[in-house]
Design a protein around this motif. Structure first.
Motif, short mmCIF file in Angstrom:
data_model
loop_
_atom_site.label_atom_id
_atom_site.label_comp_id
_atom_site.label_asym_id
_atom_site.label_seq_id
_atom_site.Cartn_x
_atom_site.Cartn_y
_atom_site.Cartn_z
N LYS A 371 -10.20 24.00 4.00
CA LYS A 371 -11.57 24.51 4.20
C LYS A 371 -12.13 24.01 5.54
O LYS A 371 -12.68 24.77 6.34
N GLY A 372 -11.93 22.71 5.79
CA GLY A 372 -12.45 22.12 7.02
C GLY A 372 -11.79 22.69 8.26
O GLY A 372 -12.46 22.94 9.27
N ALA A 374 -10.58 25.60 8.59
CA ALA A 374 -11.11 26.96 8.80
C ALA A 374 -12.50 26.89 9.41
O ALA A 374 -12.83 27.64 10.35
N GLU A 375 -13.32 25.99 8.92
CA GLU A 375 -14.69 25.86 9.46
C GLU A 375 -14.68 25.46 10.94
O GLU A 375 -15.53 25.87 11.72
N LEU A 376 -13.69 24.66 11.32
CA LEU A 376 -13.60 24.24 12.73
C LEU A 376 -12.94 25.31 13.59
O LEU A 376 -12.83 25.14 14.81
N SER A 381 -8.38 31.23 8.20
CA SER A 381 -9.02 31.22 6.89
C SER A 381 -8.40 30.11 6.05
O SER A 381 -7.30 29.63 6.37
N GLU A 382 -9.09 29.75 4.99
CA GLU A 382 -8.62 28.66 4.12
C GLU A 382 -7.22 28.91 3.58
O GLU A 382 -6.49 27.97 3.28
#
Ligand code: GLY
Ligand code: MN
Ligand code: MN
Length: 488
Positions: A371-372, A374-376, A381-382
């Protein structure tokens, strides 16, 4: 120094007999007790199938080059069951009591290398069978007796042992070296070369090379109080190493030198070995999971350094990793990756308790990391498949760094690592600003009755604590040596 050939050996063997008995042996006393080893043999016997015998061999001596061998390390199972630290030995544990020709009952028997004053003068003290009886409280015989030992392995329903490695050297002068003990066992037990598939196919006879590993994993995965005492020491020593290095870190040190600071601390506490080859990788080197060259001559202020080192104390090893910025301050990118790894680790640690499975811990950490990332924007995607976190989260530690143990639900008195990581090698398919960032945070936890105890808490883990500690002075700030002169 090379050992002289046999010419005057008989003479000085005579002169030396008694020498080693008379010498004081000042050595640490906080080893596992003979009662521990006896208890472990009994625990194994209780698990063994009816009418079986378990056979354990010492580890072989391994040659390094010419007449120099690698430092000897005992087979951990044999050590666990006996405390014996010398080569050339075989241990037999019987499920049922046996009776010898004189009518005496026994349920275990240990063949060990005999004493030899000349050999002991060159290569170190030996316990011999009498020393083993006295210090380790096991019924022991000299290895030479194994050939004469009257045992019919065909009468057992199961003869359990580990299949043999092919690097055992024969010493033709010694009829009781490990090579000979194994050869004698193979003859006695009917282990023929046509059983080359041992371990991969069902057995046609009573030879069993699988069960012992299962039984020993069940035993060794749950630590006793004596083991926990040694593990706590090994872990504490390793974390002190990390702390001292955090204080001493500066650009221009070499990876080897940084490794040396850790290992000096280990030795200062009386730790005999490293539990595994030390991993000290600056910048992109940190992306190699088992990087052991540690040869970068000067670490640089723009890098982080990943340091995975474990002291081995009286047989038990820690496994602790810290990743720190060489100039003492995390850059925004370094902090983003570090905090993500920390979050995954912290979440997994906090949920650790009996009943939770290894799989659940791992899935939790992996999902946080995905998740992290992907956020960065490092992955799209996750659910994207990637290699930024290519290893498992946890393993047992103990006599081996990747210790024997079961990998279902956690149980009280297991000791495991929790070690997520993110590695972004140069050239990765993401923004260049992430390249060369490698972070692993690895801690050792004890599973308690209803939770966990963090054994490696002495070495700070958060970016704030690390930056604060790195500002502290180190005794090594004053340590300089003469320049090494040469052509280059
Ligand atoms: N030091 C090897 C590992 O972390 O598993
Ligand atoms: Mn590990
Ligand atoms: Mn490690």
């Amino acid at each position: 120094m090379k050992q002289p050939i046999k010419t005057f050996s008989i003479l000085i063997a005579f002169l030396l007999s008694g020498f080693f008995v008379a010498q004081g042996q000042e050595a640490p006393t906080d080893f596992l007790s003979s009662a521990f080893h006896k208890n472990r043999r009994e625990a194994l016997r209780a698990k063994m199938p009816d009418n079986s015998v378990a056979v354990f061999f010492a580890n072989p001596v391994r040659n390094r080059a010419n007449d120099v061998d690698f430092i000897y390390h005992q087979d951990p199972d044999l050590y666990y069951l006996t405390g014996y630290r010398e080569p050339h030995a075989v241990l037999l544990i019987f499920k049922q009591q046996q009776t010898n020709q004189s009518g005496e009952a026994y349920d275990e028997i240990f063949f060990v290398q005999e004493r030899n004053p000349l050999q002991e003068m060159w290569n170190g003290r030996r316990l011999g069978n009498e020393g083993v009886k006295d210090k380790l409280q096991i019924s022991a015989y000299n290895g030479k007796e194994f050939a004469k030992f009257d045992i019919d392995f065909s009468t057992f329903d199961k003869v359990m042992f580990y299949d043999f490695q092919n690097d055992v050297r024969d010493n033709p002068n010694d009829p009781a070296d490990l090579f000979s003990l194994i050869t004698q066992f193979k003859t006695k037990a009917g282990y023929h070369t046509n059983t080359a598939n041992l371990g991969t196919e069902p057995q046609k006879n009573n030879l069993d090379v699988r069960t012992l590993n299962t039984l020993m994993s069940e035993l060794r995965g749950i630590k006793t109080p004596e083991e926990l005492d040694l593990i706590r020491k090994a872990v504490f020593i390793s974390t002190v190493g990390q702390v001292e290095v955090m204080k001493a870190m500066r650009p221009g040190l070499s990876e080897t030198e940084i490794q040396g600071i850790h290992e000096f601390v280990f030795k200062k506490y009386g730790s005999e070995y490293e539990g595994y080859p030390s991993i000290v990788g600056a910048g992109n080197n940190g992306c190699i999971l088992h990087y052991i060259e540690n040869h970068k001559p000067e670490v640089e202020s723009k890098e982080m350094i990943l340091m995975d080192l474990g002291a081995e104390y009286h047989g038990y090893t820690a496994d602790v990793t810290r990743t720190i910025p060489i100039d003492g301050e995390f850059s925004p990118e370094e902090k983003a990756i570090y905090d993500l790894v920390y979050k995954a680790q912290e979440e997994a640690i906090q949920m650790s308790k009996p009943g939770v499975t290894f799989g659940q811990l791992s899935a939790t950490a992996r999902s946080i990391i995905n998740k992290g990332l992907a956020e960065l924007g490092i992955i799209a995607s996750e659910s994207e498949q990637h290699l930024y976190y290519p290893h498992g989260l946890s393993h047992h530690i103990g006599l081996d760094v990747h210790d024997k143990g079961t990998y279902g639900p956690l149980e009280e008195n297991m000791v495991i690592t929790v070690e997520p990581g993110i590695y972004i090698p140069e050239g990765s398919k993401c923004d260049k600003k992430w390249w060369g960032i490698a972070v692993r945070i690895e801690d050792d936890i004890l599973i308690t009755k209803d939770g966990f105890e963090l054994l490696s808490s002495f070495a700070p883990r958060t970016t704030e604590e690390i930056e604060k500690l790195m500002k502290e002075p180190s005794p090594l700030d004053q340590f300089t040596l003469p320049e090494l002169k040469g052509n280059k």
